[in-house]
Design an enzyme around this catalytic site. Structure first.
Site, PDB file in Angstrom:
ATOM      1  N   ASP A 159       1.144   0.351  -5.098  1.00  0.00           N
ATOM      2  CA  ASP A 159      -0.036   0.718  -5.900  1.00  0.00           C
ATOM      3  C   ASP A 159      -0.028   2.162  -6.380  1.00  0.00           C
ATOM      4  O   ASP A 159      -0.495   2.459  -7.470  1.00  0.00           O
ATOM      5  CB  ASP A 159      -1.351   0.373  -5.186  1.00  0.00           C
ATOM      6  N   HIS A 160       0.502   3.074  -5.568  1.00  0.00           N
ATOM      7  CA  HIS A 160       0.513   4.501  -5.946  1.00  0.00           C
ATOM      8  C   HIS A 160       1.350   5.255  -4.930  1.00  0.00           C
ATOM      9  O   HIS A 160       1.803   4.678  -3.943  1.00  0.00           O
ATOM     10  CB  HIS A 160      -0.910   5.076  -6.015  1.00  0.00           C
ATOM     11  N   GLU A 195       0.817  -1.206   0.000  1.00  0.00           N
ATOM     12  CA  GLU A 195       0.000   0.000   0.000  1.00  0.00           C
ATOM     13  C   GLU A 195       0.860   1.269   0.000  1.00  0.00           C
ATOM     14  O   GLU A 195       1.790   1.391   0.807  1.00  0.00           O
ATOM     15  CB  GLU A 195      -0.936  -0.016   1.221  1.00  0.00           C
ATOM     16  N   THR A 237      -6.242   2.714  -5.218  1.00  0.00           N
ATOM     17  CA  THR A 237      -6.015   1.272  -5.129  1.00  0.00           C
ATOM     18  C   THR A 237      -6.797   0.512  -6.196  1.00  0.00           C
ATOM     19  O   THR A 237      -6.272  -0.414  -6.830  1.00  0.00           O
ATOM     20  CB  THR A 237      -6.422   0.729  -3.744  1.00  0.00           C
ATOM     21  N   HIS A 254      -0.943   3.333   4.857  1.00  0.00           N
ATOM     22  CA  HIS A 254      -1.930   4.171   4.166  1.00  0.00           C
ATOM     23  C   HIS A 254      -2.034   5.481   4.913  1.00  0.00           C
ATOM     24  O   HIS A 254      -1.978   5.498   6.138  1.00  0.00           O
ATOM     25  CB  HIS A 254      -3.285   3.441   4.152  1.00  0.00           C
TER      26      HIS A 254
HETATM   27  C1  GP9 Z   1      -9.184   0.171   1.331  1.00  0.00           C
HETATM   28  C2  GP9 Z   1      -7.854   0.289   0.709  1.00  0.00           C
HETATM   29  C3  GP9 Z   1      -7.456   1.727   0.438  1.00  0.00           C
HETATM   30  O1  GP9 Z   1      -9.750  -1.085   1.430  1.00  0.00           O
HETATM   31  O2  GP9 Z   1      -7.560  -0.614  -0.272  1.00  0.00           O
HETATM   32  O3  GP9 Z   1      -7.594   2.181  -0.836  1.00  0.00           O
HETATM   33  P1  GP9 Z   1      -6.980   3.572  -1.312  1.00  0.00           P
HETATM   34  O4  GP9 Z   1      -7.482   4.644  -0.405  1.00  0.00           O
HETATM   35  O5  GP9 Z   1      -5.484   3.459  -1.242  1.00  0.00           O
HETATM   36  O6  GP9 Z   1      -7.466   3.734  -2.716  1.00  0.00           O
HETATM   37 MN    MN Z   2      -3.958   2.343  -2.159  1.00  0.00          MN
END
Ligand code: GP9
Ligand code: MN
Length: 428
Positions: free
Chosen positions: A258-259, A38, A82, A199
């Protein structure tokens, strides 16, 4: 309309690259782990704070003799964050210019996604693991459309108040509790594990905070390395399990970010992190790099400098697994193919290629970072690349908006029937 698929198909065919014979099928039949890191950016690799590595386990994995790691690999997400990353990774289709494709189209559209492709071409069982509610990003519906056999979300995990932080379960607890489910999966399997602790806003309980924050003075940015360090430890523990259980030997382990975790609104802090006086648009584009690594015992590890992005993961993986991929509707290209054109579209039409970084109206030399005053030859090349970027995005959007895959017949493949899947927890 079915006719719309024709023009999409001819675009795909025109740009197709052939697999590299020395990699095709190298990891055939192995289990696949997709480990979603993440908000994890490439700059964290080998990065130190107070002389200490932020992510020692991931660094070791990066440099491992059986890991192919890509150091010019970019995230390509937009508002769907995500979910855009998941969409690209498992379908090689772009996220949408607005919103999230998983939310808007995940329930209704037909897909030819990784779980079902691997099931039908390689007999794989698939499972997704995530320590949050199943409805986030409409995963509970979208994963059915993608053919996931299992989706283990929060209710499958034993929970206590101190097991959670931010959006859900802390990564160490998440990995630990995932293991018993993994052990029951028939092999070969395709397992995706979506981590969560790293996150925004990068919160962590005291007991797990054993790494120094950075000192940029930006309180949004400074704890980022602390949760990244925690994620790294969680990954390290999971790796130990993979080694001990013997799974490491017959699995391909894919790691990707992911980002970004630190948005471009934090320029002064980004400059401090990178040890620069200030950052320009070139630096910010570089800052969108995320890790992509593939580890498998048959691979000769190295760091590959080819330019690529999330859209390219599925074609790369399918070829390594020895799965023919000629007639699919996918917008990415095998990163191990010598024919790869190395153009990485971003959702706003900007792009990075091996020659250029195009950010708004400014064009930089990709390798030196110098702003370019283009000569005619360069202009022509830039225009060609821009056309490829625009056509990639618009054709992908056509597929999603028009649900065009429902018209697409893949030889030997049957479209997924969502009714075959049920992710509600059944009590023993
Ligand atoms: C929530 C998680 C977060 O289940 O995958 O997603 P994001 O905020 O990074 O798009
Ligand atoms: Mn994410």
């Amino acid at each position: 309309k079915a006719a719309d698929l024709k023009s999409v198909q001819s675009f795909i065919k025109k740009n197709q690259v052939s697999p590299n014979v020395s990699y095709f099928g190298k990891e055939k039949g192995k289990n696949v782990f997709i480990i979603h890191l993440e908000s994890f950016q490439q700059f964290l690799i080998d990065y130190k704070v107070d002389g200490k590595e932020v992510t020692p386990n991931i660094n070791k994995f990066y440099h491992n003799q059986h890991t192919i790691a890509f150091d010019n690999f970019y995230h390509q997400v937009a508002q769907g964050k995500t979910s855009d990353a998941e969409m690209m990774l498992e379908n090689s289709l772009y996220g949408l210019p607005q919103g999230s494709a998983m939310v808007s189209y995940g329930s209704s559209n037909t897909f030819q996604a990784a779980p079902s492709l691997l099931h039908q071409a390689g007999g794989y069982t698939s499972a997704a693991f995530h320590g949050d509610v199943p409805t986030f990003w409409n995963r509970n519906n979208t994963y059915k459309s993608w053919g996931y056999d299992y989706f283990f979300s929060d209710s499958y995990y034993k929970n206590k108040p101190n097991y959670n932080v931010g959006y859900g379960m802390k990564d160490k607890i998440f990995f630990d509790q995932t293991i018993p489910y993994l052990q029951q999966l028939p092999q070969p399997f395709y397992a995706k594990m979506i981590t969560l602790t790293n996150h925004y806003p990068y919160e962590l309980d005291k007991a797990n905070t054993d790494f120094p924050a950075t000192q940029t003075g930006d309180s949004t940015v400074d704890p980022y390395v602390q949760t990244a360090h925690y994620l790294d430890q969680a990954f390290g523990e999971f790796q130990q399990y993979l080694e001990k259980s013997g799974l490491a030997k017959n699995s391909v382990v894919v790691l990707y970010g992911d980002h970004y975790g630190i948005s471009n609104n934090h320029r002064p802090a980004i400059a401090k992190l990178l040890g620069k006086k200030s950052v320009n648009k070139y630096d910010l584009a570089q800052f969108q790099k995320v890790p992509f690594m593939i580890n498998g015992s048959n691979l000769d590890g190295h760091i590959d400098h080819i330019y690529g992005g999330e859209i390219d993961v599925l074609p790369t993986l399918l070829h390594l697994l020895g799965i023919k991929n000629d007639n699919t509707i996918q917008f990415g290209h095998d990163l191990l193919s010598s024919e790869n054109r190395q153009i990485v579209p971003f959702r706003n039409g900007d792009f990075v290629s091996s020659q250029f970084v195009k950010s708004g109206n400014t064009i930089y030399d990709s390798s030196t970072g110098k702003e370019l005053d283009l000569d005619n030859r360069q202009k022509k090349l830039l225009d060609e690349q821009q056309r490829f970027v625009n056509d990639s995005l618009s054709n992908s959007d056509k597929v999603v908006y028009g649900d065009l895959l429902r018209f697409h017949k893949l030889k030997g493949y049957q479209n997924v029937n969502k009714k075959d899947y049920d992710y509600t927890k059944k009590h023993a």
